[in-house]
Design an enzyme around this catalytic site. Structure first.
Site, short mmCIF file in Angstrom:
data_model
loop_
_atom_site.label_atom_id
_atom_site.label_comp_id
_atom_site.label_asym_id
_atom_site.label_seq_id
_atom_site.Cartn_x
_atom_site.Cartn_y
_atom_site.Cartn_z
CB CYS A 36 -0.78 -0.04 1.15
SG CYS A 36 -1.44 1.68 1.58
CB CYS A 39 0.61 1.98 4.40
SG CYS A 39 -1.08 1.37 4.30
CG ASP A 425 30.04 17.55 -27.84
OD1 ASP A 425 30.53 18.73 -28.49
OD2 ASP A 425 30.48 16.58 -27.68
#
Length: 756
Positions: A36, A39, A425
């Site tokens: 969960c 939780c 680059d």
């Protein structure tokens, strides 16, 4: 320049800071049994509040708990016991960790499954008894039993949270269930408890789906390897990878996976490196080539010298970085958490007012309005809202990692999709970074193959990159090199040597200008685009205008020909830049330290609109800052080693070729694990797909809450509808987020094709 200091210093001083910070390295604990997210977030806050803990971060998907400050393992384990978590010190050799985690979660889930089944059984028994007009006591007893089994885990969590005045999801659910019982709503109290237990099981299942991609990475590398030890006997023994030492020789049979990073010392084979680079085509490798743990040896037997320990392998670093990335919250996630923190107490207060005010001030029925308050209390849980973002981010990051795209956090996942411009680059990014021979122009009666053979023979003792390109080209054409005597490097000009008793020079225009030969006219030995009877200097200038380095070959009296070398544009550059434009990237820039002629040629070939040449590192930063002032969010794409200040200043730093390159892995925000620019459009598309899903989740979660709150007042919202709305929304947003696990480069290309 001051703005680059913080990020740039982290890039340019990585090695030195490692040693400095090793004494205060965070402690990592493993938390098993998380099913969960809400939780887990509550548990993280409890750990954060422990004495001596400076900072705590819990990755709910992998279970990695990172703590800065003093770690009291026993106190943390006691906190975890409240959530049925098993907590121990993290072990980086991931096999044992993965297996124990799975066993722990399964054991916890078995009990939950049993309670859920029993709750469902007694709930059904209660309804059947009611419908058949059975004994009322039997029905009430069945509903109460269903309520106890379904809500047991929830009640235990609430009993620990309520004394601390922590009104979390478990407390809200418990109050709602007990309130339903208090007003005689046995059926609805039992239904709420059962549906909540069912939703927890489903949430655990969906989180397992998110974990699976990490487990797949963990399972890529073999856990044992055959190693040859002993100077005289050369005994082959099979040992766990944790016992393999640097310098050991691994024996890799055809069809086997490579267990450790190393270097081939004997044998030739094609290796499947999709796990590292995302590239599905096998790569041919032989002696001297680097190989990675988790890659598959297709046919030839190999002997590989181990160069990295198991915890330092490229695949281990990828797993570690992916796990870390999942703990870094995106701005969208931070917004959701701030919103939920304000929203929950407001709705709780509203639920209390609904339950108390109408009966108290207008004499309405207490039970009816308490019921409505309880229904609002249930629907107030912001579960769907809390999980709407993290599951999507975890899924996107994991999917990217499976395809050679390493995104180091939700922040960068969100930012890359919002880019307005990208700066590249040149060397090693838009170009291959390795010079190759592009033209061989022979004069007089000399053939092109003879010219290339002569140039390569003279250059054979040289270590110069351009010399190596010429030698490599000769080998590729099957030419054998002649012996060279009296070789001498001419700094800034070229080289000279004696081949077949003849002094041969190879070098730039300056070398032959000093000999007065550059103004000669060329009598080409073959029909080429460059016309006959053209001054040699004009040919050199034309080649240089094309971005090539012209190397003249001749003796004391005449120029025999020209060998042109260039760092070629990647075959994928032009197509990638075109796709970026199609994705809405407004401007594409190229910054290079090379000369303007080369920069212009490369820009034209790759499709770059704006370029700047002859830039020093600090000048690249200044150029980037001007682009950022114009467009806002700008990415810099480089090789992860050079251009550190520009990478540091950019909104998102993207490094090329992270496979085997520690610097790229450590410094960039996003790493293209293979030198594959085509992954860049996928990164942007993945980001936008993730953000679309997150917006859908947030909108849906809030809309459900608003509708439910409005349905309270006329009495349309029942308790079981409230829990169904809340937990159903949680499951739906989680499943919606998991769609990202199926969004690979192929899905992106199909979408792009359909739009076009």
């Amino acid at each position: 320049m001051a703005t680059t200091t913080t990020k740039a210093s982290s890039i340019t001083t990585t090695a030195s800071t490692k040693a400095a910070t090793s004494m205060t390295e965070p402690e990592i604990l493993q938390v098993d049994g998380i099913t969960c997210m809400d939780c887990a977030r509550t548990f993280e806050k409890h750990v954060q509040a422990l004495p001596g803990v400076e900072k705590a971060g819990l990755n709910a998907v992998t279970g990695r708990l990172t703590i800065e400050g003093r770690v009291d393992l026993e106190a943390i384990q006691k906190l975890g016991a409240h959530e049925n978590y098993r907590i121990y010190k993290h072990r980086r050799a991931s096999t044992a960790h993965a297996s124990t985690e799975g066993a722990s979660i399964e054991k916890s889930r078995d009990w939950r499954k049993i309670r859920l089944i029993l709750s469902g059984f007694f709930l059904t028994l209660g309804f059947v008894t009611e419908w058949t007009a059975g004994p009322e006591g039997l029905a009430i007893g069945a509903f109460l039993t269903a309520l106890v089994f379904g809500g047991w885990g929830n009640f235990m969590k609430a009993s620990r949270s309520l004394p601390k005045l922590q009104f979390n999801m478990s407390v809200l659910m418990t109050i709602a269930v007990l309130g339903a019982v208090a007003i005689g709503q046995w059926e609805e109290g039992a239904t709420v408890a059962f549906l909540f237990a069912l939703s927890e099981m489903l949430e655990g299942w969906t989180m397992d789906r998110s974990r699976r991609s990490i487990r797949q990475l963990m399972d890529l590398s073999p856990k044992v390897a055959t190693v040859r030890r002993g100077c005289s006997q050369k005994v082959d023994i099979e040992i766990p990878v944790e016992e393999i030492r640097l310098g050991d020789i691994m024996m890799i049979a055809p069809g086997q996976k490579i267990a450790m990073d190393g270097r081939i010392i004997k044998g030739q084979s094609a290796l499947q490196e999709a796990a590292i680079t995302g590239e599905s085509v096998p790569v041919e490798k032989g002696p001297g080539d680097e190989v990675f743990a988790g890659t598959l040896n297709s046919h030839g037997a190999l002997e590989v010298k181990v160069t990295r320990r198991v915890q330092d392998s490229t695949i281990a670093k990828i797993i570690h970085l992916v796990e870390e990335a999942q703990t870094k919250r995106a701005p969208a996630q931070a917004f959701v958490e701030r919103f939920a923190a304000v929203y929950t107490p407001i709705v709780m207060a509203l639920a209390l007012l609904i339950a108390v005010v109408p009966p108290l001030f207008w004499g309405l029925e207490w039970s009816a309005w308490i019921y409505r308050g309880l229904a609002l209390l249930v629907v107030a849980c912001p579960c769907a809202l809390v999980v709407s973002t993290p599951v999507a981010i975890v899924s996107a990051i994991s999917k990217g990692a499976n395809h050679g795209l390493l995104i180091k956090g939700g922040l960068y996942l969100e930012e890359v999709g919002a880019l307005k411009a990208i700066a590249f680059d040149k060397t090693g990014t838009l170009t291959g970074g390795e010079p190759v021979v592009t033209d061989t122009i022979a004069f007089g009666s000399l053939q092109e193959k003879e010219l290339l053979q002569l140039a390569a023979s003279v250059e054979s003792p040289s270590e110069h990159p351009l010399a190596k390109a010429i030698i490599r080209a000769a080998h590729n054409k099957g030419l054998s090199l002649e012996e060279v005597n009296d070789f001498k490097a001419l700094p800034g000009q070229g080289a000279v040597g004696t081949v077949r008793g003849r002094t041969i020079y190879i070098g730039n225009r300056k070398l032959f200008a000093e000999k007065g030969l550059l103004k000669e006219r060329a009598n080409l030995s073959s029909d080429r685009a460059i016309h006959h009877n053209v001054v040699i200097e004009e040919i050199v200038e034309k080649l240089q205008a094309e971005g090539k380095t012209a190397m003249l070959v001749g003796d004391e009296k005449t120029i025999l020909g020209i060998v042109a070398v260039a760092d070629e544009v990647r075959s994928s550059s032009a197509a990638t830049l075109q796709r970026l434009k199609a994705l809405g990237i407004k401007k594409i820039y190229m910054f290079t330290g090379d000369n303007p002629a080369t920069a212009k040629a490369i820009a034209a070939q790759s499709g770059v609109e704006h370029y700047q040449a002859e830039l020093l590192p600090h000048e690249k930063v200044e150029a980037l800052e001007k682009v950022m002032a114009q467009h806002g969010k700008v990415a810099m794409v480089g090789d992860g080693i050079n251009d550190a200040p520009a990478l540091a200043r950019s909104t998102v730093a993207i490094a090329m070729g992270g496979a085997g390159t520690d610097t790229a892995l450590e410094t960039a925000d996003i790493v293209l694990m293979k030198d594959d620019l085509t992954k860049l459009p996928y990164a942007i598309a993945l980001s936008r797909k993730a953000m679309t899903i997150i917006r859908q989740n947030i909108t849906f979660s809030i809309a459900i809450k608003v509708i439910a709150v409005l349905a309270v007042f006329p009495g349309w919202l029942t308790l079981w509808l409230a829990i169904l709305a809340d937990m159903g929304a949680t499951i739906l947003v989680t499943l919606n987020s998991l769609r990202l696990l199926g969004y690979g480069p192929d899905s992106f290309e199909k979408t792009e094709t359909s739009h076009s």
